[in-house]
Design a protein around this motif. Structure first.
Motif, PDB file in Angstrom:
ATOM      1  N   ALA A 155       3.984   0.144  11.034  1.00 46.81           N
ATOM      2  CA  ALA A 155       3.062  -0.802  10.399  1.00 46.81           C
ATOM      3  C   ALA A 155       2.126  -1.407  11.446  1.00 46.81           C
ATOM      4  CB  ALA A 155       3.850  -1.891   9.676  1.00 46.81           C
ATOM      5  N   VAL A 161       1.316   0.739   5.675  1.00 51.58           N
ATOM      6  CA  VAL A 161       1.010  -0.637   5.272  1.00 51.58           C
ATOM      7  C   VAL A 161       2.234  -1.171   4.540  1.00 51.58           C
ATOM      8  CG1 VAL A 161      -0.496  -2.131   3.930  1.00 51.58           C
ATOM      9  CG2 VAL A 161      -1.438  -0.118   5.097  1.00 51.58           C
ATOM     10  N   PRO A 212      -1.843   4.029   4.321  1.00 51.43           N
ATOM     11  CA  PRO A 212      -3.074   3.213   4.298  1.00 51.43           C
ATOM     12  C   PRO A 212      -4.063   3.774   3.282  1.00 51.43           C
ATOM     13  CG  PRO A 212      -2.450   3.805   6.546  1.00 51.43           C
ATOM     14  CD  PRO A 212      -1.586   4.624   5.637  1.00 51.43           C
TER      15      PRO A 212
END
Length: 215
Positions: A155, A161, A212
């Motif tokens: 992350a 994410v 993402p």
């Protein structure tokens, strides 16, 4: 007796070695004979006195809880931990996470003693509310620090994410490991072909969810 006046367990390196010996002995005997095994037998197996066992744990219930929380929720180690640590340097995340998931699942499938302990917990769970409280105290991140570290690093790199780390740990665990725990509790084994399909689809679902998104 108040919390302040409650007797504290022995401390120091020598006491810790004895504590570890007691836990190892208790684990073997609980597996072999169940919760009904006597504290005398555990003390003899550990090479200590029964008084020493009670000084460290206070009761058989507390000793059983220590054995279970140490064995069932111990951090990932060895090959599985190494595979998780390599995720941060992997050029292609998917095959690296697949390798880590396969190694994790393999360790779960082949550890017969831990599987037996899970079954013992299922049989004795009504006696031990402490087990649930111990899990809640440590949480998913505390129980699976190698997974937490790997996901946190990914992350931070922007490769995943993850707004809720605890949820992500449980989701990965549920996708790749939990089916084997459920089936194993019924004495059933998931075959190799289905295991691979579960790992592959589980990793794909996890990555798809946390990938993402373009702006």
């Amino acid at each position: 007796m108040s919390r302040e006046s409650a007797k504290q367990p022995p401390g120091g390196p020598r006491a810790e070695r004895k504590r570890q010996a007691i836990v190892r002995a208790a684990r073997e005997l609980f597996l072999r004979e169940g919760f009904g095994v006597g504290m005398d037998a555990i003390a003899a197996e550990a090479g200590v006195s029964k008084v020493t066992v009670y000084n460290h744990f206070g009761s058989k219930e507390a000793l059983f809880t220590a054995v279970i929380t140490g064995a069932l929720d111990e951090p990932l180690t060895g090959d599985a931990s190494d595979a998780l640590e390599r995720l941060a340097e992997a050029e292609d995340l998917r095959p690296a996470l697949l390798d880590a998931a396969r190694t994790w699942v393999r360790s779960v499938r082949t550890d017969d003693k831990v599987a037996a302990l899970r079954n013992l917990v299922a049989a004795e769970a009504h006696r031990f509310p402490e087990l649930g409280r111990a899990w809640q105290h440590h949480g998913p991140e505390g129980h699976h620090p190698a997974v937490a570290k790997a996901l946190r690093t990914l992350a931070a790199q922007g490769r995943l994410v993850i707004p809720d780390l605890e949820a992500a740990i449980i989701q990965l665990y549920a996708l790749v490991v939990f089916p084997h725990l459920v089936f194993g509790s019924y004495g059933t084994r998931i075959d190799d072909n289905l295991t691979e399909r579960l790992v592959t689809s589980g990793v794909d679902m996890f990555l798809d969810h946390y990938a993402p998104r373009p702006d």
